[in-house]
Motif scaffolding. Sequence first.
Motif, PDB file in Angstrom:
ATOM      1  N   ILE A   1      18.347  59.786  29.427  1.00 48.47           N
ATOM      2  CA  ILE A   1      19.570  59.220  30.004  1.00 48.47           C
ATOM      3  C   ILE A   1      19.893  59.895  31.331  1.00 48.47           C
ATOM      4  N   GLN A   2      19.776  61.207  31.361  1.00 50.98           N
ATOM      5  CA  GLN A   2      20.063  61.923  32.601  1.00 50.98           C
ATOM      6  C   GLN A   2      19.126  61.476  33.722  1.00 50.98           C
TER       7      GLN A   2
ATOM      8  N   ASN B   1      27.548  56.617  27.063  1.00 50.10           N
ATOM      9  CA  ASN B   1      28.788  57.276  27.489  1.00 50.10           C
ATOM     10  C   ASN B   1      28.921  58.669  26.887  1.00 50.10           C
ATOM     11  N   LYS B   2      28.618  58.801  25.613  1.00 52.99           N
ATOM     12  CA  LYS B   2      28.728  60.097  24.934  1.00 52.99           C
ATOM     13  C   LYS B   2      27.770  61.106  25.560  1.00 52.99           C
TER      14      LYS B   2
ATOM     15  N   SER C   1      28.607  64.454  28.158  1.00 48.83           N
ATOM     16  CA  SER C   1      28.206  65.817  27.805  1.00 48.83           C
ATOM     17  C   SER C   1      27.332  66.433  28.891  1.00 48.83           C
ATOM     18  N   LEU C   2      26.629  65.603  29.646  1.00 52.67           N
ATOM     19  CA  LEU C   2      25.789  66.096  30.730  1.00 52.67           C
ATOM     20  C   LEU C   2      26.587  66.372  31.993  1.00 52.67           C
ATOM     21  N   ARG C   3      27.644  65.606  32.198  1.00 52.02           N
ATOM     22  CA  ARG C   3      28.417  65.683  33.439  1.00 52.02           C
ATOM     23  C   ARG C   3      29.895  65.895  33.164  1.00 52.02           C
ATOM     24  N   PRO C   4      30.286  66.980  32.512  1.00 49.15           N
ATOM     25  CA  PRO C   4      31.706  67.174  32.197  1.00 49.15           C
ATOM     26  C   PRO C   4      32.578  67.297  33.436  1.00 49.15           C
TER      27      PRO C   4
END
Length: 92
Positions: free
Chosen positions: A53-54, A78-79, A83-86
């Motif tokens: 996803i990233q 979305n989840k 979590s990758l881009r807070p």
Amino acid sequence: MGKQRITKIIFRQLRCFIQEAKPTPDLSILSKSLFWDTDINRIDWQRQCRAVIQRVFERGNENDKKEITRYYGVEKINKRWKSLRPDVHNTP
């Protein structure tokens, strides 16, 4: 319940089952250069979903993003993306 409503429910459940049963996204849609450093046929799409996803959302084109979203579903995207881009999601 009427027959039509039951039929719609069955088709909706069947569609979800088929989507979950797909072992990989449609590889013919994904850009070949996106996974240039790995054998795309050896990716574990479930275990490595965060990395996939990233990479797709940072480097992929619109077709790549649509296919990965179709494969994983909007909720999972979305989840994982949050979590990758807070830093992006916590700004007002």
